[in-house]
Design an enzyme around this catalytic site. Structure first.
Site, PDB file in Angstrom:
ATOM      1  N   LYS A  52      52.542  29.884  78.463  1.00  0.00           N
ATOM      2  CA  LYS A  52      53.325  29.412  79.601  1.00  0.00           C
ATOM      3  C   LYS A  52      54.038  30.574  80.291  1.00  0.00           C
ATOM      4  O   LYS A  52      54.079  30.642  81.523  1.00  0.00           O
ATOM      5  CB  LYS A  52      54.337  28.359  79.145  1.00  0.00           C
ATOM      6  CG  LYS A  52      53.699  27.037  78.731  1.00  0.00           C
ATOM      7  CD  LYS A  52      54.711  26.102  78.107  1.00  0.00           C
ATOM      8  CE  LYS A  52      54.034  24.811  77.655  1.00  0.00           C
ATOM      9  NZ  LYS A  52      54.947  23.910  76.932  1.00  0.00           N
ATOM     10  N   GLN A  96      60.050  22.410  73.776  1.00  0.00           N
ATOM     11  CA  GLN A  96      58.735  22.427  73.142  1.00  0.00           C
ATOM     12  C   GLN A  96      58.713  21.517  71.907  1.00  0.00           C
ATOM     13  O   GLN A  96      59.572  21.606  71.038  1.00  0.00           O
ATOM     14  CB  GLN A  96      58.361  23.859  72.742  1.00  0.00           C
ATOM     15  CG  GLN A  96      56.983  23.999  72.135  1.00  0.00           C
ATOM     16  CD  GLN A  96      55.867  23.656  73.114  1.00  0.00           C
ATOM     17  OE1 GLN A  96      55.944  23.998  74.292  1.00  0.00           O
ATOM     18  NE2 GLN A  96      54.847  22.984  72.629  1.00  0.00           N
ATOM     19  N   ASP A 119      58.013  18.190  82.055  1.00  0.00           N
ATOM     20  CA  ASP A 119      57.006  17.680  81.117  1.00  0.00           C
ATOM     21  C   ASP A 119      56.616  16.246  81.466  1.00  0.00           C
ATOM     22  O   ASP A 119      55.576  15.761  81.027  1.00  0.00           O
ATOM     23  CB  ASP A 119      57.539  17.730  79.678  1.00  0.00           C
ATOM     24  CG  ASP A 119      56.964  18.891  78.878  1.00  0.00           C
ATOM     25  OD1 ASP A 119      55.895  19.411  79.260  1.00  0.00           O
ATOM     26  OD2 ASP A 119      57.566  19.271  77.856  1.00  0.00           O
TER      27      ASP A 119
END
Length: 291
Positions: A52, A96, A119
């Site tokens: 990322k 995460q 997300d």
């Protein structure tokens, strides 16, 4: 049979996003800023966050990673989330997953400001998606849609069978493909589905997202089907330097000859997930979802 090349599609979209970011910044706007919170030392998570960071650099984003120790308390993590929610220099952020067992993932997801939830996991964004309103789409389902669009795969009126009912992949992709514009007739299968093989054989499009290596075999897929393999499982291997290899949910070698299109593992859906995160971050910077 044609291989759906996720790396090629991701590279194309990455160039498009980079051009849009350059134009956005040239117009006098602030560089989009994405933050990732990583709790603990999970190897796969560290690799993913690293990818990322790299992609942020390639499209012109500012990227920050907050690394917290495994023993970080839930309250400390929630405090970091509150700080990022209030920071006007942060357009979007992710926490995460998976998190250490002593931290509630659902509580963490719900603590993120929906406006910065790139997300797409917050219940508000899930509700907007289901209602067909502008929203941040979850990365993997959005990546699947981009693959279908890039290859011009017809969806209207076709029967799509989704195997797996997770909130991250199965349920959202089933909902999205049933919406206007995609117009699939969707069957969502799971561990309690009766005569699963028969149901899957009826699918013009099969999306395997259950997390069981090589579960889908040739006798479960009809000739000419489009097969999208979302699964990724590490298995031991004495033929690789790492000592392991990656397998999808589809037994590729025997299923592929029957397909019109199929995604490989790796190199299929995987490269698309980070691209979807970049798309959502740019949407957040532009205030496209929440005006």
């Amino acid at each position: 049979m044609q291989i759906i090349d996720g790396k090629e599609v991701a590279a194309s979209l990455r160039r498009e996003i980079a051009a849009e970011v350059a134009a956005w910044v040239a117009g006098g706007n602030r560089t989009p800023h994405l933050v990732a919170i990583l709790v603990g030392n999970d190897g796969a998570s560290q690799t993913y966050v690293g990818h990322k960071e790299k992609c942020c650099g390639e499209v012109g984003f500012r990227s920050t990673v907050l690394r917290l120790p495994e023993e970080t308390s839930e309250e400390t993590l929630l405090g970091e989330i509150a700080r990022l929610n209030a920071d006007p220099q942060v357009d979007g952020f992710i926490v995460q997953l998976p998190l250490p067992k002593h931290i509630s993932e659902q509580r963490v997801i719900e603590a993120i400001d929906p406006k910065k939830d790139v997300d797409g996991f917050h219940p508000v964004n899930t509700g907007r998606m289901i209602s067909g309103l502008p929203s941040y789409l979850p990365a993997t389902p959005d990546g699947i849609l981009e693959l279908l669009k890039y290859y011009g795969i017809e969806t209207a009126g076709r029967h799509c069978v989704v195997i797996g009912r997770s909130n991250i992949v199965g349920r959202p992709i089933a909902n999205l493909l049933s919406q206007k514009g995609w117009d699939c007739t969707v069957t969502l299968c799971h561990s309690r589905t009766k005569d699963l093989k028969k149901v899957v054989r009826g699918g013009d499009i099969v999306i395997a997202a259950l997390g069981k290596a090589e579960f889908v075999t040739a006798d479960m897929v009809k000739d000419g089907a489009v097969v999208v393999d979302v699964g990724i499982t590490r298995v031991p291997s004495d033929k690789t330097k790492s000592g392991w290899k990656l397998l999808g949910d589809v037994k590729f070698d025997e299923v592929a000859p029957k397909c019109s299109y199929i995604t490989p593992v790796p190199g299929g859906v995987g490269p698309m997930t980070i691209i979807s995160l970049m798309k959502n971050t740019l949407k957040a910077a532009r205030r496209e979802v929440y005006k």
